[in-house]
Design a protein around this motif. Sequence first.
Motif, PDB file in Angstrom:
ATOM      1  N   UNK A   2      -2.013   1.310  -0.765  1.00  0.00           N
ATOM      2  CA  UNK A   2      -3.258   2.218  -1.299  1.00  0.00           C
ATOM      3  C   UNK A   2      -4.545   1.322  -0.896  1.00  0.00           C
ATOM      4  N   UNK A   3      -5.722   1.897  -0.933  1.00  0.00           N
ATOM      5  CA  UNK A   3      -7.010   1.238  -0.829  1.00  0.00           C
ATOM      6  C   UNK A   3      -6.897   0.012  -1.387  1.00  0.00           C
ATOM      7  N   UNK A   4      -7.328  -1.069  -0.722  1.00  0.00           N
ATOM      8  CA  UNK A   4      -7.287  -2.489  -1.374  1.00  0.00           C
ATOM      9  C   UNK A   4      -8.405  -2.512  -2.572  1.00  0.00           C
ATOM     10  N   UNK A   5      -9.276  -1.770  -2.294  1.00  0.00           N
ATOM     11  CA  UNK A   5     -10.458  -1.748  -3.742  1.00  0.00           C
ATOM     12  C   UNK A   5      -9.857  -1.102  -4.761  1.00  0.00           C
ATOM     13  N   UNK A   6      -9.171   0.048  -4.632  1.00  0.00           N
ATOM     14  CA  UNK A   6      -8.488   0.755  -5.524  1.00  0.00           C
ATOM     15  C   UNK A   6      -7.283  -0.018  -6.137  1.00  0.00           C
ATOM     16  N   UNK A   7      -6.625  -0.732  -5.324  1.00  0.00           N
ATOM     17  CA  UNK A   7      -5.475  -1.638  -5.883  1.00  0.00           C
ATOM     18  C   UNK A   7      -6.230  -2.750  -6.622  1.00  0.00           C
ATOM     19  N   UNK A   8      -7.286  -3.302  -6.402  1.00  0.00           N
ATOM     20  CA  UNK A   8      -8.126  -4.303  -7.114  1.00  0.00           C
ATOM     21  C   UNK A   8      -8.402  -3.707  -8.428  1.00  0.00           C
ATOM     22  N   UNK A   9      -8.878  -2.609  -8.340  1.00  0.00           N
ATOM     23  CA  UNK A   9      -9.656  -1.738  -9.683  1.00  0.00           C
ATOM     24  C   UNK A   9      -8.286  -1.788 -10.690  1.00  0.00           C
ATOM     25  N   UNK A  10      -7.085  -1.456 -10.232  1.00  0.00           N
ATOM     26  CA  UNK A  10      -6.160  -1.075 -11.041  1.00  0.00           C
ATOM     27  C   UNK A  10      -5.638  -2.497 -11.571  1.00  0.00           C
ATOM     28  N   UNK A  11      -5.700  -3.363 -10.803  1.00  0.00           N
ATOM     29  CA  UNK A  11      -5.226  -4.719 -11.158  1.00  0.00           C
ATOM     30  C   UNK A  11      -6.402  -5.378 -12.278  1.00  0.00           C
ATOM     31  N   UNK A  12      -7.521  -5.042 -11.961  1.00  0.00           N
ATOM     32  CA  UNK A  12      -8.457  -5.639 -13.198  1.00  0.00           C
ATOM     33  C   UNK A  12      -8.411  -4.807 -14.186  1.00  0.00           C
ATOM     34  N   UNK A  13      -8.061  -3.414 -14.206  1.00  0.00           N
ATOM     35  CA  UNK A  13      -7.910  -2.437 -15.588  1.00  0.00           C
ATOM     36  C   UNK A  13      -6.829  -3.062 -16.332  1.00  0.00           C
ATOM     37  N   UNK A  14      -5.592  -3.103 -15.883  1.00  0.00           N
ATOM     38  CA  UNK A  14      -4.585  -3.704 -16.422  1.00  0.00           C
ATOM     39  C   UNK A  14      -4.784  -5.126 -17.324  1.00  0.00           C
ATOM     40  N   UNK A  15      -5.476  -6.047 -16.454  1.00  0.00           N
ATOM     41  CA  UNK A  15      -5.651  -7.304 -16.791  1.00  0.00           C
ATOM     42  C   UNK A  15      -6.718  -7.284 -17.761  1.00  0.00           C
ATOM     43  N   UNK A  16      -7.914  -6.505 -17.822  1.00  0.00           N
ATOM     44  CA  UNK A  16      -8.491  -6.458 -19.075  1.00  0.00           C
ATOM     45  C   UNK A  16      -7.987  -5.986 -20.299  1.00  0.00           C
ATOM     46  N   UNK A  17      -7.187  -5.144 -20.161  1.00  0.00           N
ATOM     47  CA  UNK A  17      -6.378  -4.797 -21.302  1.00  0.00           C
ATOM     48  C   UNK A  17      -5.553  -5.817 -21.899  1.00  0.00           C
ATOM     49  N   UNK A  18      -4.702  -6.702 -20.963  1.00  0.00           N
ATOM     50  CA  UNK A  18      -3.993  -7.486 -21.282  1.00  0.00           C
ATOM     51  C   UNK A  18      -4.685  -8.994 -22.087  1.00  0.00           C
ATOM     52  N   UNK A  19      -6.045  -9.084 -21.372  1.00  0.00           N
ATOM     53  CA  UNK A  19      -6.732 -10.181 -21.970  1.00  0.00           C
ATOM     54  C   UNK A  19      -6.813  -9.979 -23.378  1.00  0.00           C
ATOM     55  N   UNK A  20      -7.010  -8.504 -23.934  1.00  0.00           N
ATOM     56  CA  UNK A  20      -7.236  -8.180 -25.205  1.00  0.00           C
ATOM     57  C   UNK A  20      -6.136  -8.737 -25.995  1.00  0.00           C
ATOM     58  N   UNK A  21      -4.925  -8.841 -25.532  1.00  0.00           N
ATOM     59  CA  UNK A  21      -3.896  -9.447 -26.139  1.00  0.00           C
ATOM     60  C   UNK A  21      -3.710 -10.807 -26.237  1.00  0.00           C
TER      61      UNK A  21
END
Length: 186
Positions: A2-21
């Motif tokens: 996939x597009x690297x910026x889109x891949x980065x965006x998905x990784x950041x999105x997941x990690x933002x949720x993980x940081x909340x826990x």
Amino acid sequence: MSDPVELLERAVSYTRGALQSAGVCLSAPTPCSQWTLGRLLEHMSDALDAFIEASAGVVEVHPGPGRRDIPARSVGAHVEALQCKACDLLSAWSAAGTGCVRLAGTRIDPRLLLQAAALEIAVHGHDVAGTGPRGPALPGPLARDLLPVARMLVTPGDRGVRFGPPVPPATPAPSAVLLGFLGRTE
């Protein structure tokens, strides 16, 4: 891939949720036996700084640990700072040109750098999620897209230094396979 910026965006999105826990104690252990939650959060902050810096085309090489004073902050303050840096990272790379990035005299394709950033961010998100109440699992589609990146970037020389030995996955789920390759379990 996939597009690297889109891949980065998905990784950041997941990690933002993980940081909340994240756990509430900076001395909490992480899946990396030598790292506490506080040390991991500082490492993540440094990595985000470097990936943001790379969007301008050059990453300056800094001395190792101890190169700056680490502020005494709560887990919440670390999480808030990381979330702001993650937004800055996505903004920087969404606006960045497509030229090579220079790191210590070596030119790196920005697509590869972004894939490495996505891997780093997502895997450390998993590590943070493991320090507190059950955090979000690494999404299967994200793990599936990161596995070829991990196989390309993690060499035998990284074992015992940056990653543990591979762990047989408990299931064939993409997240179990990726994490097992990186020496972690789900």
